[in-house]
Motif scaffolding. Structure first.
Motif, PDB file in Angstrom:
ATOM      1  N   LYS A   1       0.837  -1.205   0.000  1.00 25.98           N
ATOM      2  CA  LYS A   1       0.000   0.000   0.000  1.00 25.98           C
ATOM      3  C   LYS A   1       0.872   1.256   0.000  1.00 25.98           C
ATOM      4  CE  LYS A   1      -1.946   1.756   3.578  1.00 25.98           C
ATOM      5  NZ  LYS A   1      -2.491   2.600   4.529  1.00 25.98           N
ATOM      6  N   ASP A   2       1.903   1.274   0.826  1.00 27.39           N
ATOM      7  CA  ASP A   2       2.809   2.419   0.895  1.00 27.39           C
ATOM      8  C   ASP A   2       3.584   2.608  -0.418  1.00 27.39           C
ATOM      9  OD1 ASP A   2       1.936   2.841   3.472  1.00 27.39           O
ATOM     10  OD2 ASP A   2       3.692   1.910   4.417  1.00 27.39           O
ATOM     11  N   ALA A   3       4.021   1.500  -1.014  1.00 26.74           N
ATOM     12  CA  ALA A   3       4.766   1.576  -2.273  1.00 26.74           C
ATOM     13  C   ALA A   3       3.889   2.141  -3.392  1.00 26.74           C
ATOM     14  CB  ALA A   3       5.291   0.192  -2.656  1.00 26.74           C
ATOM     15  N   LEU A   4       2.626   1.747  -3.417  1.00 27.51           N
ATOM     16  CA  LEU A   4       1.711   2.275  -4.424  1.00 27.51           C
ATOM     17  C   LEU A   4       1.395   3.745  -4.170  1.00 27.51           C
ATOM     18  CD1 LEU A   4      -0.692  -0.777  -4.824  1.00 27.51           C
ATOM     19  CD2 LEU A   4       0.974   0.053  -6.497  1.00 27.51           C
TER      20      LEU A   4
ATOM     21  N   GLY B   1       1.751   7.519  -6.443  1.00 27.03           N
ATOM     22  CA  GLY B   1       0.546   8.284  -6.699  1.00 27.03           C
ATOM     23  C   GLY B   1      -0.745   7.488  -6.837  1.00 27.03           C
ATOM     24  N   ILE B   2      -0.717   6.216  -6.514  1.00 26.95           N
ATOM     25  CA  ILE B   2      -1.933   5.399  -6.587  1.00 26.95           C
ATOM     26  C   ILE B   2      -2.600   5.417  -5.219  1.00 26.95           C
ATOM     27  CG2 ILE B   2      -2.845   3.076  -6.957  1.00 26.95           C
ATOM     28  CD1 ILE B   2      -0.505   2.696  -8.945  1.00 26.95           C
TER      29      ILE B   2
ATOM     30  N   VAL C   1      -7.050  -0.222 -10.729  1.00 30.53           N
ATOM     31  CA  VAL C   1      -7.164   0.113 -12.146  1.00 30.53           C
ATOM     32  C   VAL C   1      -6.378   1.400 -12.351  1.00 30.53           C
ATOM     33  CG1 VAL C   1      -8.722   0.715 -14.026  1.00 30.53           C
ATOM     34  CG2 VAL C   1      -9.404  -1.016 -12.355  1.00 30.53           C
ATOM     35  N   VAL C   2      -5.461   1.357 -13.310  1.00 33.49           N
ATOM     36  CA  VAL C   2      -4.565   2.493 -13.553  1.00 33.49           C
ATOM     37  C   VAL C   2      -4.492   2.778 -15.044  1.00 33.49           C
ATOM     38  CG1 VAL C   2      -3.155   2.064 -11.496  1.00 33.49           C
ATOM     39  CG2 VAL C   2      -2.519   1.009 -13.656  1.00 33.49           C
ATOM     40  N   GLY C   3      -3.991   3.941 -15.372  1.00 34.65           N
ATOM     41  CA  GLY C   3      -3.750   4.279 -16.772  1.00 34.65           C
ATOM     42  C   GLY C   3      -2.628   3.425 -17.336  1.00 34.65           C
TER      43      GLY C   3
ATOM     44  N   VAL D   1       1.007   4.083 -16.235  1.00 31.37           N
ATOM     45  CA  VAL D   1       1.401   3.819 -14.848  1.00 31.37           C
ATOM     46  C   VAL D   1       1.455   2.324 -14.533  1.00 31.37           C
ATOM     47  CG1 VAL D   1       0.831   4.385 -12.445  1.00 31.37           C
ATOM     48  CG2 VAL D   1       0.273   5.981 -14.235  1.00 31.37           C
ATOM     49  N   ALA D   2       0.892   1.491 -15.394  1.00 34.96           N
ATOM     50  CA  ALA D   2       0.747   0.066 -15.103  1.00 34.96           C
ATOM     51  C   ALA D   2       2.073  -0.631 -14.812  1.00 34.96           C
ATOM     52  CB  ALA D   2       0.023  -0.637 -16.247  1.00 34.96           C
ATOM     53  N   GLU D   3       3.073  -0.366 -15.635  1.00 33.95           N
ATOM     54  CA  GLU D   3       4.373  -1.021 -15.438  1.00 33.95           C
ATOM     55  C   GLU D   3       5.029  -0.571 -14.133  1.00 33.95           C
ATOM     56  OE1 GLU D   3       8.286  -1.437 -18.137  1.00 33.95           O
ATOM     57  OE2 GLU D   3       6.372  -1.602 -19.212  1.00 33.95           O
ATOM     58  N   GLN D   4       4.909   0.710 -13.830  1.00 31.92           N
ATOM     59  CA  GLN D   4       5.465   1.273 -12.599  1.00 31.92           C
ATOM     60  C   GLN D   4       4.767   0.663 -11.372  1.00 31.92           C
ATOM     61  OE1 GLN D   4       5.044   5.507 -12.722  1.00 31.92           O
ATOM     62  NE2 GLN D   4       6.657   5.869 -11.225  1.00 31.92           N
ATOM     63  N   ALA D   5       3.442   0.509 -11.446  1.00 33.28           N
ATOM     64  CA  ALA D   5       2.675  -0.069 -10.336  1.00 33.28           C
ATOM     65  C   ALA D   5       3.044  -1.528 -10.128  1.00 33.28           C
ATOM     66  CB  ALA D   5       1.181   0.066 -10.607  1.00 33.28           C
TER      67      ALA D   5
END
Length: 112
Positions: free
Chosen positions: A17-20, A24-25, A64-66, A69-73
């Protein structure tokens, strides 16, 4: 847009949760689930009797992300959830065709 589903060990939830949050998620759905993969559960002894625990407790995170951002998440989840031991979990990434925020009726990336 991409939907990321991550199955992780329960004690790793706060770290993930903290990493996300760092990237910015802010929103996510968390569910307590049970399952097994290659580890196929384990045996325990309770009051002198041995029994098999097939389904191990896990946490399922859904976001669900753009597309940008998916690879970063995914990388953030891997870094935070990895212990290097069996049972660390899995991440599934799939395409999302449409998202709608019910309150404002915004669609697409704005709804996320």
């Amino acid at each position: 847009m991409k939907k990321i589903e991550a199955i992780i060990k329960p004690f790793k939830l706060e770290e993930v949760k903290d990493a996300l949050a760092e990237i910015g998620i802010e929103g996510m759905t968390v569910t307590e689930v049970k399952g097994f993969g290659r580890q196929k559960g384990h045996t325990e002894i309770y009051r002198g009797s041995e029994y098999t625990v097939d389904f191990l407790p896990k946490i399922k995170i859904e976001i669900v992300v753009g597309d940008t951002v998916a690879e970063q998440a995914t990388a953030a989840i891997i870094k935070a959830a990895k212990t290097g031991k069996i049972g660390d979990g899995k991440i599934f990434v799939s395409a999302v065709e449409q998202a709608v925020r019910i309150r404002t009726e915004e669609t697409g990336d704005k709804a996320v």
